[in-house]
Design an enzyme around this catalytic site. Structure first.
Site, mmCIF file in Angstrom:
data_model
loop_
_atom_site.group_PDB
_atom_site.id
_atom_site.type_symbol
_atom_site.label_atom_id
_atom_site.label_comp_id
_atom_site.label_asym_id
_atom_site.label_seq_id
_atom_site.Cartn_x
_atom_site.Cartn_y
_atom_site.Cartn_z
ATOM 1 N N CYS A 12 -79.235 -176.314 32.605
ATOM 2 C CA CYS A 12 -78.999 -175.662 33.899
ATOM 3 C C CYS A 12 -77.706 -174.847 33.945
ATOM 4 O O CYS A 12 -77.489 -174.070 34.872
ATOM 5 C CB CYS A 12 -78.998 -176.700 35.014
ATOM 6 N N HIS A 59 -75.454 -173.821 41.217
ATOM 7 C CA HIS A 59 -76.752 -174.228 40.675
ATOM 8 C C HIS A 59 -77.495 -175.055 41.717
ATOM 9 O O HIS A 59 -76.951 -176.021 42.261
ATOM 10 C CB HIS A 59 -76.534 -175.035 39.392
ATOM 11 N N ASN A 113 -85.423 -176.624 41.872
ATOM 12 C CA ASN A 113 -84.430 -176.514 40.796
ATOM 13 C C ASN A 113 -85.069 -175.777 39.624
ATOM 14 O O ASN A 113 -85.942 -176.317 38.942
ATOM 15 C CB ASN A 113 -83.989 -177.919 40.381
HETATM 16 O O1 UT7 Z 1 -80.244 -179.740 37.384
HETATM 17 C C1 UT7 Z 1 -79.552 -180.508 36.472
HETATM 18 C C2 UT7 Z 1 -78.773 -181.581 37.090
HETATM 19 N N1 UT7 Z 1 -79.605 -182.413 37.913
HETATM 20 C C3 UT7 Z 1 -79.080 -183.017 38.938
HETATM 21 O O2 UT7 Z 1 -77.930 -182.841 39.214
HETATM 22 C C4 UT7 Z 1 -79.963 -183.958 39.699
HETATM 23 C C5 UT7 Z 1 -79.170 -185.163 40.109
HETATM 24 N N2 UT7 Z 1 -79.904 -186.200 40.790
HETATM 25 C C6 UT7 Z 1 -80.580 -186.048 41.933
HETATM 26 O O3 UT7 Z 1 -80.760 -184.981 42.443
HETATM 27 C C7 UT7 Z 1 -81.052 -187.313 42.619
HETATM 28 O O4 UT7 Z 1 -80.512 -188.423 41.947
HETATM 29 C C8 UT7 Z 1 -82.580 -187.450 42.672
HETATM 30 C C9 UT7 Z 1 -83.151 -186.454 43.674
HETATM 31 C C10 UT7 Z 1 -83.190 -187.236 41.298
HETATM 32 C C11 UT7 Z 1 -82.939 -188.837 43.180
HETATM 33 O O5 UT7 Z 1 -82.334 -189.082 44.435
HETATM 34 P P1 UT7 Z 1 -81.520 -190.434 44.679
HETATM 35 O O6 UT7 Z 1 -81.130 -190.442 46.088
HETATM 36 O O7 UT7 Z 1 -80.436 -190.509 43.653
HETATM 37 O O8 UT7 Z 1 -82.626 -191.521 44.461
HETATM 38 P P2 UT7 Z 1 -82.675 -192.693 43.383
HETATM 39 O O9 UT7 Z 1 -82.915 -192.156 42.019
HETATM 40 O O10 UT7 Z 1 -81.491 -193.563 43.594
HETATM 41 O O11 UT7 Z 1 -83.973 -193.466 43.847
HETATM 42 C C12 UT7 Z 1 -84.045 -194.093 45.144
HETATM 43 C C13 UT7 Z 1 -85.432 -194.669 45.292
HETATM 44 C C14 UT7 Z 1 -85.890 -195.470 44.084
HETATM 45 O O12 UT7 Z 1 -86.626 -196.575 44.549
HETATM 46 P P3 UT7 Z 1 -85.930 -198.030 44.631
HETATM 47 O O13 UT7 Z 1 -85.512 -198.351 43.236
HETATM 48 O O14 UT7 Z 1 -84.767 -197.865 45.572
HETATM 49 O O15 UT7 Z 1 -87.034 -198.900 45.174
HETATM 50 C C15 UT7 Z 1 -86.823 -194.531 43.367
HETATM 51 O O16 UT7 Z 1 -87.806 -195.195 42.620
HETATM 52 O O17 UT7 Z 1 -86.375 -193.602 45.449
HETATM 53 C C16 UT7 Z 1 -87.452 -193.774 44.517
HETATM 54 N N3 UT7 Z 1 -87.966 -192.466 44.166
HETATM 55 C C17 UT7 Z 1 -88.880 -191.846 44.921
HETATM 56 N N4 UT7 Z 1 -89.503 -192.197 46.067
HETATM 57 C C18 UT7 Z 1 -90.369 -191.310 46.596
HETATM 58 C C19 UT7 Z 1 -87.650 -191.680 43.113
HETATM 59 N N5 UT7 Z 1 -88.333 -190.539 43.172
HETATM 60 C C20 UT7 Z 1 -89.122 -190.593 44.297
HETATM 61 C C21 UT7 Z 1 -90.038 -189.734 44.898
HETATM 62 N N6 UT7 Z 1 -90.620 -190.131 46.041
HETATM 63 N N7 UT7 Z 1 -90.314 -188.520 44.387
#
Ligand code: UT7
Length: 357
Positions: free
Chosen positions: A111, A253, A283
């Site tokens: 990215c 980004h 993204n």
């Molecule tokens: O572009 C290159 C660099 N990339 C980035 O900078 C991306 C960085 N990360 C992010 O944008 C975020 O971490 C994400 C959008 C990927 C995830 O958001 P988050 O608030 O950090 O969520 P999380 O990974 O902590 O997950 C929270 C919960 C989990 O469930 P539990 O373990 O709390 O029960 C996940 O399994 O959300 C769940 N989850 C989803 N639920 C519904 C993960 N993906 C989804 C989904 N729909 N699509």
């Protein structure tokens, strides 16, 4: 020293629009989760058979058109998804744009590829190797995303953006300021396609199912993204001799709306000065920053004389930032205007860019 000056700009997204409703129909997710955690409502994806070079050619053609000249003597392509592991995709893009036997190379910085590409292109110009560089950031990122992996399938998308850079003076409008770059290979595992390279080669033991797909440890990546983009942006401002109050527009980004908000808050860039199109395009990895610039400029959100801060972060880990005083450019094409790619029947029109106000 000779500077690289932005002389043309173009962007392109494939016509196939996928909404959150389309994803919730096949994945265990919800519109509310996607919007509140990422800020994304829809994204453009390639149709089968469309490759990164197809997107890059269209964005490159638009950038050359806006520059008023069809030549460049080097082509730099930032991409995570080259058409083939070997050779580089840039020579193919250069040939299809009719640039002739020019220097052409790919940059692999996920990215942050466009920021790395700006530094390399500026170096080619400063060294006298090139007078005009066509720099393209393009990714058919969905071609490496596991459609069943809800953690990434709702985020990543496809597109391309390009700039023409010409040799000029450091103090003229459009001159790219000092580019600050960094990397941290200790955290390479946070963003990775495990198989297909020399660590898990095609020959020998077959890779585990899923190892050919892109994987991201989102929560940990999030923290690094905020810290690195904030710090590298501050460094770029210092190198340019700007205060944060001087920044008219932040073009970061488009990783995640919450990340963008936190970086801007930490830097002290107010909401009305933040550019964002993540809601409409998701993204798009290496395409993200130039696509944002192309869309914002086409819609009048970026105008001559504005001081723009550019920053990106991604796999590697790798990050970068720079500054540009926005130049006067020729007529620009909206990135969602149909291009050479055959439109998919039933496509929906894309909505326009929104600031985060
Ligand atoms: O572009 C290159 C660099 N990339 C980035 O900078 C991306 C960085 N990360 C992010 O944008 C975020 O971490 C994400 C959008 C990927 C995830 O958001 P988050 O608030 O950090 O969520 P999380 O990974 O902590 O997950 C929270 C919960 C989990 O469930 P539990 O373990 O709390 O029960 C996940 O399994 O959300 C769940 N989850 C989803 N639920 C519904 C993960 N993906 C989804 C989904 N729909 N699509």
């Amino acid at each position: 020293m000779r500077a690289a000056v932005i002389a043309g700009l173009g962007g392109y997204v494939p016509p196939n629009l996928v909404t959150n409703a389309d994803l919730t129909a096949r994945l265990d997710t919800s519109d509310e989760w996607i919007r509140s955690r990422t800020g994304i409502a829809s994204r453009h994806v390639v149709s089968p058979g469309t490759a990164t070079s197809d997107l890059a050619v269209e964005a490159g053609r638009r950038a050359l058109e806006s520059s008023g000249a069809s030549e460049a003597d080097a082509l730099v392509l930032a991409t995570t998804t080259p058409d083939h592991p070997c050779p580089a995709t840039a020579p193919d893009v250069a040939a299809r744009l009719g640039l002739g036997p020019v220097a052409a190379l790919d940059i692999s910085a996920v990215c942050s590829g466009f920021l790395y590409g700006l530094a390399v292109s500026a170096g080619l110009i400063a060294a006298g190797t090139a007078e005009r560089v066509l720099l393209v950031g393009a990714d058919a990122f969905t071609t490496i995303v596991d459609p069943e992996d809800r953690g990434v399938a709702v985020i990543f998308a496809d597109g391309a953006g390009a700039v023409v850079l010409r040799a000029g003076e450091p103090d003229e409008p459009g001159a790219v300021g000092p580019v600050v770059l960094g990397s941290d290979g200790e955290h390479r595992h946070l963003i990775q396609v495990p198989a297909g390279g020399s660590r898990q080669p095609s020959a020998g033991v077959a890779p585990a199912p899923g190892d050919r797909f892109f994987r991201m440890r989102g929560r940990e990546t999030y923290r690094h993204a905020v810290d690195r983009m904030t710090a590298v942006s501050r460094d770029a401002l210092v190198r340019a001799g700007w205060q944060v109050e001087d920044v008219d527009r932040l073009a970061a980004h488009q990783a995640n709306a919450r990340i963008l908000g936190t970086v801007a808050d930490e830097l002290g860039v107010p909401p009305e000065r933040r550019l964002s199109n993540i809601e409409q395009v998701g993204n798009t990895a290496a395409a993200s920053v130039p696509l944002l610039l192309a869309q914002a400029a086409a819609e009048g959100e970026l105008t001559e004389g504005m001081r723009v801060l550019l920053t990106a972060f991604g796999g590697g880990l790798a990050w970068g930032a720079t500054t540009v005083r926005w130049p006067r450019l020729g007529p620009l094409t909206a990135p969602d205007r149909p291009g050479a790619e055959v439109p998919v029947p039933g496509m929906r029109p894309a909505s326009s860019i929104r600031s985060t106000r």
